[in-house]
Enzyme design. Structure first.
Site, PDB file in Angstrom:
ATOM      1  N   THR B 454      37.968  43.851  42.876  1.00  0.00           N
ATOM      2  CA  THR B 454      38.084  42.410  43.757  1.00  0.00           C
ATOM      3  C   THR B 454      36.741  42.241  44.681  1.00  0.00           C
ATOM      4  O   THR B 454      36.500  41.328  44.982  1.00  0.00           O
ATOM      5  CB  THR B 454      39.000  42.259  44.593  1.00  0.00           C
ATOM      6  OG1 THR B 454      39.108  43.582  45.887  1.00  0.00           O
ATOM      7  CG2 THR B 454      40.438  42.585  44.220  1.00  0.00           C
ATOM      8  N   GLY B 498      43.341  41.590  56.180  1.00  0.00           N
ATOM      9  CA  GLY B 498      43.535  42.962  56.652  1.00  0.00           C
ATOM     10  C   GLY B 498      42.463  43.913  56.906  1.00  0.00           C
ATOM     11  O   GLY B 498      41.966  44.096  58.246  1.00  0.00           O
ATOM     12  N   ILE B 597      34.851  31.807  52.486  1.00  0.00           N
ATOM     13  CA  ILE B 597      34.496  32.866  51.349  1.00  0.00           C
ATOM     14  C   ILE B 597      33.577  33.718  51.739  1.00  0.00           C
ATOM     15  O   ILE B 597      32.399  33.472  52.053  1.00  0.00           O
ATOM     16  CB  ILE B 597      34.213  32.046  50.039  1.00  0.00           C
ATOM     17  CG1 ILE B 597      35.125  30.977  49.804  1.00  0.00           C
ATOM     18  CG2 ILE B 597      33.916  32.849  49.084  1.00  0.00           C
ATOM     19  CD1 ILE B 597      36.639  31.624  49.432  1.00  0.00           C
ATOM     20  N   GLY B 672      43.302  34.715  51.232  1.00  0.00           N
ATOM     21  CA  GLY B 672      43.140  35.514  50.080  1.00  0.00           C
ATOM     22  C   GLY B 672      42.896  34.747  48.720  1.00  0.00           C
ATOM     23  O   GLY B 672      43.476  33.361  48.789  1.00  0.00           O
ATOM     24  N   GLU B 675      44.905  35.873  43.494  1.00  0.00           N
ATOM     25  CA  GLU B 675      45.952  34.977  42.684  1.00  0.00           C
ATOM     26  C   GLU B 675      45.870  33.929  42.665  1.00  0.00           C
ATOM     27  O   GLU B 675      46.438  33.271  41.740  1.00  0.00           O
ATOM     28  CB  GLU B 675      47.350  35.937  43.341  1.00  0.00           C
ATOM     29  CG  GLU B 675      47.423  37.255  42.935  1.00  0.00           C
ATOM     30  CD  GLU B 675      48.429  38.202  43.510  1.00  0.00           C
ATOM     31  OE1 GLU B 675      48.948  38.970  43.058  1.00  0.00           O
ATOM     32  OE2 GLU B 675      48.608  37.959  44.618  1.00  0.00           O
TER      33      GLU B 675
END
Lengths: 165, 718, 336
Positions: B454, B498, B597, B672, B675
């Site tokens: 990622t 996190g 971002i 996030g 996904e």
């Protein structure tokens, strides 16, 4: 050649050049080039992804030609020149393909990357990196589940151009 | 380099040179090879296992069965499977491990596997479609069953209504790296090199299984070759490897075969969803109903929760959600990119398109008209939401409003355009980080973070650098070892929030300590000068991101005053070859509202990856279950397809983000994204197919045969 | 897999000891290793024929192209002479597998690859009937998930297809295959190399297990492709992803035009039977006609009405029509 008492199938003494080094080994015929590279020589850059020739993570160069090492017996490679990802940039500098992969973000988890890089080097040498459609088709033997395909294509085109290929 | 600037991955060199080490790349001295024997049937009891012929193979040391294995402690989540193989004689799915061959070489181990013969009294197996239906479990983060407003009345009041059922088959993650681990005991301490998305999970499960304190378990996992959810929870092979290593008093490596990725780890289950939408004639939703069923295993419950999409997607005064699970004799399913709204969005965004067509309204206008400016069920305000800007920008770049002027044919390709919303949940997990400022002015950040590609390491470096006001080139990151502070998982699109927050807090903690030597709390720092003044080798800051009352997770803003979700606008153009039935992806424009971002270079790659995943789901992928045997018909990569490079246009997937900073989701403004890209695109593709040839397909994958059948293609007559 | 003896043959004569069961020849190995891993085959001895001199060249004479059996699919696909005189063969070779596989896969081995039927390709021990793997055990695909199986030439004993791409092109190009056996050399039309299950049964052979006319010890040494002036050819492969996948259906066409009308045409379908399937009735109707789309589709119908689909593969009929029509249009230059 001596016969191993264990199973009656004589082991084979094989010589090859791997990343420029002369290597000699005694092997059962059934050992694939992939398992030989990883389990015996601990050249773990070449990866096992499917063990049936359906993904390309095990791509190496044999006499300059890219092939799936999971579909090749080590004994079949006797006398051949084998290049793995570890041998692509021996001097410590990165190969233009490796640099292009970094700058174009052409990888994510990195597991298919050694196979992609080796495959790309061959793709360029074969003259198949002339345009995007050719790269896409001729790099389709390397599956990337992280799906970095557009970045991979951009990297290969960029490297080909820099290499004059 | 800084947050918001495209930055190449810090671990790039190790990946392009093949020096990055994955679990199966470890060969400790004396290591043994283990190979799994799987059950040939889906249900029954083992009455005998004959290992004689297998044990006779030279190099084979032992073949272990349930008769040999010591009893394990009771295990539960984060172990995905509680029916641990080799603990009982009961078989619950085909391929369930029933024996383990341990040998000196992989060749010997693999030779022995087919020689192990089990005598099994088979029992009837429950196959998908004929399994045991149950209500979905309540009390989890995703709504099993819920109603708001008065659906019955609101449906009755609707001017128009559509009700359709959408199907998607079981699909496998098929990361390029098959799961692997190497287990090594030294005394009562276990080191496990593992292929995992969250090292703390195997720590917890090994502790449960072997009754040892967590401090005695060390997971080393700097690189995982793709996860997509398949390596999030802990699977039986990880425990088996550790068990065998202890029994053999030697390190043991266990590298699953590709075939075992279908039977030893989970998959995204088959989902059957019915969506009912009621609206006024000018496109205001009056009511929504979403029923969903997903398959799960016999002993464990995987709740895919697709209908949760309908909870958050649109402002409807009445919403009714019911979800069920169906127990079948397959291996336990598990989250897969994208879970929940991946399946849910496939159904709902197809249904919205059908409603738009029914009403004669532009599908984009239908989305805009029903934009939810707060959480539809509980009315909480969004922590941030710039979806409208995303729609506007993406539609403009794509030319959506001008699509009717665009060409409908390009050579043999009949063109179609479709759109959808992307949206997914926001999961946050605790994380901890350590920031060590060195005498020479460089900084080392430490955390147990895993790497599935990622780009989190680079994001963490950028985050630390920003907090300390220094050049990111001075910062390095050590990760992938549970000896470092406990980072959160790399799943659920959660890590940046996190670990980014924890890293920022640790950096600010270091900064506070440096304040004693004159460092300001904001602005750039000259660490060399400061450390010279401090005259110590190191100043360490620690930081933790966690939740009040020690909650293990926060989903969708739970525990806060806000609802949290991410969004996007998807526009796709596809081509249909009407004579051959083949589909091709021509271009995609997507814009996302997903917080700040951190690294646009890696973020772009993430979104492209998600879009390609949905292309695979929409047109290629299925793990077909053979119904008479209740097992996957093909368990490999030669008969089960995933996208290849030639499927994907190289310069026509245009992704971007609207500028956004979410101060509630994380300290760094990020949410996030991993996904999000894999939601909605499958529906946009089906919507585009409808646009191209007037055929509505409600089942993925849309294969050439479905196109030909839909076109009513028949043998030409002479 | 089990271990085996390994020897390198330096002459074809040394290789005829391979009986195809206990002793197997290996060239590229792109099929054989998977057969061993799955339990499809288990040899005690493997003879490497990949180093035999003189079997890998591609030679052009006035009236024919000779392709050595050890020429790789990439070599053949990119060869100037093959592109000029046998374009469908070039296209078929390059449509097969992946670049890596094509660097090892030989034309001799490729036509002898086994079916992709998922029931056949399962790891041993098979949980279901497969008459190829375990004679007499039944055919799970017959009434099972047979989307990818045959629509011609099958029997209840086996409904598998032959997946090779090059063999379809070779058959359409009227190529012959030269075989070196225990009794010396012989030549067969490529179109007769494989047997459908129906053909095998009608000859009193095991319908599932008799796949080719090769005898024990036979080694393919070369293919000969006639060179015909004015011949145009094309190969079309239909699959759900754009590369590196087997065909759902494929079509190879070799056609000559005279004044815009078809004077000669051969149409072969791939992956619809256990051999390349010739559309003879369609060919006969097409001779003398201008190959417009309507005419072509109507003529194809003459052959396709003979199809015998299974429960799940009826779509292959329309797909075959589309593929053959596309191949004709491509060959005559009507598709950009």
């Amino acid at each position: 050649m001596h016969v191993s008492p264990a199973d009656g199938k004589a082991p084979h003494r094989v010589q090859f050049r791997i990343n420029g080094r002369q290597i000699s080994a005694e092997l059962e015929a059934r050992v694939t080039l992939l398992d030989f590279l990883r389990d015996r020589l601990h050249l773990t850059g070449t990866k096992k992804g499917c063990n049936e020739g359906a993904c390309g993570t095990c791509t190496v160069l044999v006499d300059g030609k890219r092939m799936n090492s999971c579909l090749t017996l080590a004994v079949q490679c006797a006398g051949r020149d084998i290049t793995t990802i570890e041998g692509v940039a021996l001097s410590g500098d990165l190969h233009p393909v490796q640099e292009a992969f970094i700058s174009h973000d052409a990888f994510q988890c990195g597991y298919c990357t050694p196979g992609q890089v080796v495959s790309a080097i061959a793709c360029i040498a074969e003259g198949h990196a002339t345009d995007a459609n050719s790269v896409r088709e001729w790099m389709s033997g390397n599956i990337c589940r992280c799906s970095a395909y557009p970045q991979i294509t951009a990297a290969v085109l960029d490297a080909a151009q820099k290499m004059g290929g | 380099m800084s947050i918001g600037q495209p930055t190449v991955r810090i671990e790039g060199r190790s990946k392009v040179t093949g020096s990055a080490l994955y679990a199966a790349d470890r060969y400790p001295d004396g290591v043994l090879h283990a190979a799994i024997v799987g059950s040939p049937v889906a249900a029954g009891r083992i009455s005998a296992i004959d290992t004689t012929r297998g044990r006779a193979i030279p190099g084979v040391l032992r073949i272990l069965t349930h008769a040999d294995m010591p009893r394990l402690g009771a295990i539960k989540m984060p172990a995905a499977i509680t029916h641990m193989p080799l603990q009982t004689d009961e078989i619950q799915w085909e391929g369930q491990a029933i024996a383990l061959v341990v040998a000196e070489t992989i060749e010997a181990a693999e030779e022995a596997v087919p020689l192990v013969k089990a005598t099994i009294a088979s029992a009837p197996a429950l196959v998908p479609g004929k399994g045991r239906l149950e209500a979905a479990p309540e009390g989890g983060p995703f709504m099993a069953k819920g109603t708001t407003g008065d659906p019955a009345r609101s449906f009755a009041a609707a001017a128009r209504r559509i009700e359709q059922t959408y199907l998607q088959p079981t699909r496998n993650h098929n990361p390029m790296e098959t799961s692997a681990c190497v287990a090594h005991w030294q005394g009562d301490e276990l080191t496990l090199w593992d292929s995992t998305q969250f090292s703390l999970n195997p720590v917890e499960v090994m502790s449960m299984a072997f009754g040892i304190p967590k401090e005695k378990v060390r997971i080393i996992a700097p690189h995982t070759g793709g996860g997509f959810g398949s390596k999030g929870f802990v699977w039986p092979h990880e425990v088996l490897a550790a068990q065998v290593a202890r029994m053999m008093s030697r390190p043991v490596r266990l590298h699953l075969t590709r075939s075992q990725m279908y039977s030893m780890v989970g998959h995204q289950p088959e989902c059957r969803q019915t969506v009912t939408l009621g609206a006024t004639s000018d496109g205001q939703l009056t009511a929504m109903r979403h029923d969903a069923i997903n398959t799960t295993s016999i002993a464990d419950t995987h709740f895919e929760a697709p209908a949760t999409a309908t909870r958050t997607y649109y402002a409807s005064p009445a919403i009714d959600i019911t979800q069920q699970i169906e127990r079948v004799n397959l291996v336990q399913p598990t989250p897969m990119r994208a879970p929940i709204e991946g399946p849910g969005g496939w159904a709902l965004e197809s249904a919205m398109d059908e409603l738009a067509i029914e009403l004669g309204i532009d599908p984009l206008d239908l989305r805009l008209r029903n934009f939810a400016d707060k959480e539809p069920f509980d009315g909480k305000p969004w922590s941030s939401n710039r979806l409208r800007e995303a729609y506007a920008e993406a539609a403009e770049v794509f030319g959506w409003r001008r699509r009717h002027e665009m060409s409908k044919q390009d050579g043999i390709w009949t063109l179609g355009r479709g759109m959808s919303m992307a949206s997914t949940f926001c999961a946050r997990f605790p994380s901890a980080a350590r920031v060590r400022v060195q005498r020479d002015g460089t900084v080392v950040v430490e955390g147990s973070s895993n790497d599935i590609g990622t780009g989190n390491q680079t994001a963490i470096v950028l985050t630390a650098a920003e907090a300390l006001g220094i050049d990111p080139e001075l910062v390095s990151f050590r990760w992938g070892d549970t000896n470092f502070p406990p980072a959160g998982p790399v799943y659920g699109s959660s890590h940046t929030m996190g670990m980014g927050s924890a890293t920022r807090r640790a950096a600010l903690d270091a900064r506070r300590k440096l304040a004693a030597h004159g460092a300001p709390m904001e602005g750039p720092l000259d660490l060399v000068a400061l450390m010279q003044k401090a005259d110590v080798d190191e100043i360490t800051g620690v930081g933790k991101f966690d939740f009040p009352d020690g909650a293990r997770a926060s989903f969708n803003g739970s525990g806060t005053a806000y609802a949290m979700q991410t969004w996007g606008a998807n526009f796709v153009e596809i081509g249909v070859d009407r004579d051959l039935g083949v589909l091709r992806l021509r271009r995609v424009v997507a814009r996302y509202s997903a917080g700040r971002i951190v690294n646009p270079l890696t973020a772009r790659s993430q979104m492209i990856g998600g879009i390609i995943w949905e292309w695979g789901k929409a047109t290629i992928e299925a793990s077909i279950v053979e119904p008479r045997h209740c097992r996957f018909l093909a368990k490999n990569l030669s008969n089960v397809a995933v996208p290849v490079n030639a499927d994907i246009p190289h310069d026509a997937i245009d992704v971007g983000f609207v500028d956004e900073f979410d101060p509630h989701a994380s300290d760094i403004g990020a949410k996030g994204i991993g996904e999000l890209g894999a939601t909605g695109i499958a529906a946009a593709i089906a919507n585009a197919v409808y646009d191209a040839i007037g055929i509505r397909v409600r089942e993925v994958p849309i294969l050439p045969q479905h196109i030909l059948q839909g076109l009513g293609a028949r043998i030409p007559s002479g | 897999m089990r271990n085996f003896d390994y020897a390198v043959a330096s002459r074809v004569e040394d290789a005829v000891v391979a009986d195809g069961a206990n002793t197997m020849p290996i060239a590229g190995g792109t099929e054989l290793l998977n057969w061993f891993r799955l339990g499809i085959a288990a040899a005690d001895r493997v003879i490497d024929i990949g180093r035999i001199d003189g079997l890998s060249s591609i030679e052009t004479e006035a009236d024919r192209l000779t392709v050595g059996a050890l020429a790789t699919l990439n070599e053949i696909g990119e060869h100037r002479s093959v592109r000029e005189h046998a374009l469908a063969l070039s296209q078929a070779c390059l449509a097969a597998a992946s670049p890596q596989v094509r660097n090892r896969a030989t034309l001799g081995g490729n036509v002898l690859q086994k079916t992709r039927c998922a029931y056949f390709r399962a790891e041993a021990p098979l949980p279901w009937g497969c008459n190829k793997r375990v004679p007499g055990s039944g055919c799970a695909a017959r009434d099972g998930l047979n989307e990818r199986h045959a629509i011609f030439g099958w029997t209840d004993a086996c409904v598998a297809t032959q997946p090779s791409d090059p063999v379809v092109a070779l058959a359409a190009l009227d190529a012959t295959v030269e075989i070196h056996g225990r009794d010396g050399r012989r030549t067969l039309p490529v179109a007769d190399l494989h047997l459908t299950q129906e053909e095998a049964a009608s000859e009193g052979l095991d319908a599932a297990c008799s796949e080719t006319r090769l005898r024990p010890g036979d080694i393919i040494v070369a293919y000969h492709v006639p060179i015909r002036r004015g011949l145009r050819s094309a190969y079309i492969k239909v699959r759900e992803r754009a590369s590196y996948e087997y065909a759902l259906v494929s079509a190879a066409v070799a056609v000559t035009l005279d004044g815009g009308r078809i004077s000669q045409i051969v149409i072969m379908l791939g992956s619809v039977a256990q051999k390349p399937w010739r559309l003879t009735a369609a060919e006969q109707k097409l001779v003398g006609q201008a190959p417009t789309r309507d005419v072509v589709l109507a003529c194809l119908g003459e052959s396709l009405k003979e199809a015998r689909p299974l429960a799940h593969n009826g779509y292959k009929i329309a797909m075959a029509a589309g593929a053959a029509a596309r191949a004709i249009a491509t060959a005559v230059g009507d598709v950009r």
